[in-house]
Enzyme design. Sequence first.
Site, short mmCIF file in Angstrom:
data_model
loop_
_atom_site.label_atom_id
_atom_site.label_comp_id
_atom_site.label_asym_id
_atom_site.label_seq_id
_atom_site.Cartn_x
_atom_site.Cartn_y
_atom_site.Cartn_z
CB SER A 103 -0.95 -0.03 1.20
OG SER A 103 -1.89 1.01 1.15
CG ASP A 240 -2.66 4.07 -1.66
OD1 ASP A 240 -3.29 3.95 -2.73
OD2 ASP A 240 -2.82 3.31 -0.68
CG ASP A 242 -2.79 -0.50 -2.58
OD1 ASP A 242 -2.88 0.68 -2.17
OD2 ASP A 242 -3.45 -1.43 -2.09
CG ASP A 244 -6.15 0.82 -1.20
OD1 ASP A 244 -5.32 1.73 -1.05
OD2 ASP A 244 -6.20 -0.19 -0.47
#
Length: 445
Positions: A103, A240, A242, A244
């Site tokens: 993340s 960010d 990843d 999400d």
Amino acid sequence: MTRKYFGTDGIRGLVGEFPITPDFMLKLGWAAGCVLMDRFAGPNMILIGKDTRISGYMFESALQAGLINAGVDVGLLGPMPTPGVAYLTRTFQAQAGIVISASHNSYVDNGIKFFSGNGTKLPDDIELLIEEQLEKPMITAERLGKARRITDASGRYIEFCKGTMPWGFSLQGLQIVLDCAHGATYNIAPSVFTELGAKVVPLFVEPNGTNINRSCGSTKPEALQEHVVEVGADLGIAFDGDGDRVIFVDHKGELVDGDELLYIIAAHQQQYGGGCEGVAGTLMSNFGFELGLKELGVPFGRAKVGDRYVIEMMRDKGWSLGGENSGHIVCSNVTTTGDGIISALQVLLAITTLGVPLHKAKKGMQKLPQTMINVHMAKRIDVNGDPTIQNAVAQIEAKLAGTGRVLLRPSGTEPVVRVMVEGQNKNQVKELAQELASVVETVLN
């Protein structure tokens, strides 16, 4: 049952509770393949996506080897936002989707997230079965699986994102700076917004395996703020690593966080979408956000921090909107999980329909001053049960005299405790947060 491997957001090795190694990933792939093949019908396939950190290549190879050893076919998506993996898992009717990502953390960390065949987090009982299988000796299946690369994965997800907008929706005339954090959205987000008509200025879209989230992205938006003002853009959007999470920057360079974005979406739904049934926030949601929703006549609830808990509250209450001030926003009327690109599109739909710039749209709610300090946690203790810390909390609450609140929360992804103080006076809030953080620091270290 105490969990050894799974946390609230997948495998927790990225925070150092145990090392994630290629050997572990091989065993994890085999264990997950055995459990998922046994429990779920449908095509014998599991998808694997990843962000752009360099260790993802190694872990992807180990995971697919383990899955193949369990007799599972593997679909390789390559770099793909976490919500894109959730969507494609549903599209291909796969048994599950796996994301290799840490993340918003730096490139040295990595972790694993699982999605069920319907694009939601794996149920707790399935995670526990995978943990049990991990303790068994690995046996090669009679029929080995095969792996193939899904070459049109990015294009499918781009079309899905665009398709969530109403017919005729256009971003024509908007100049948008996109900060992709050198992460999983780097080759997808610019296409989505450009094809919808926006003039896009891409930032941080050259991943090299080690620069993901480095001085960029939703957790470090300073460069985006400067660039929006410098080029005279209408707004900026940061994801960010990843993909999400999302935050915005208005034309003045001011940050617009998850609470404000949720408020804008809720206000639009309340006025033009047939009403907003309610919004699920978290313990970290700003009290001003709650007051703003109350003025709109929109119910509000606080879940524990983490998208799993937000989604649980949304499901229990029958709401379709929820999220966190970090920018992890879930629009379940459109998709199954937090999605930075789709959430951004929902905000843009709101401000274009309302006919106001982002700077004005966010003024509908007034955030209370809030200071959060991350205190490194050298040893794990129950911060909410320690008498020294709780005595300090009581003193801080007495000084606030009912005009604010205090929250202590261990992070689920980093070895830190988040110390948060919220109130009406900015200077007082900052001083009290520092005072409490000093006590927590002394106890923990």
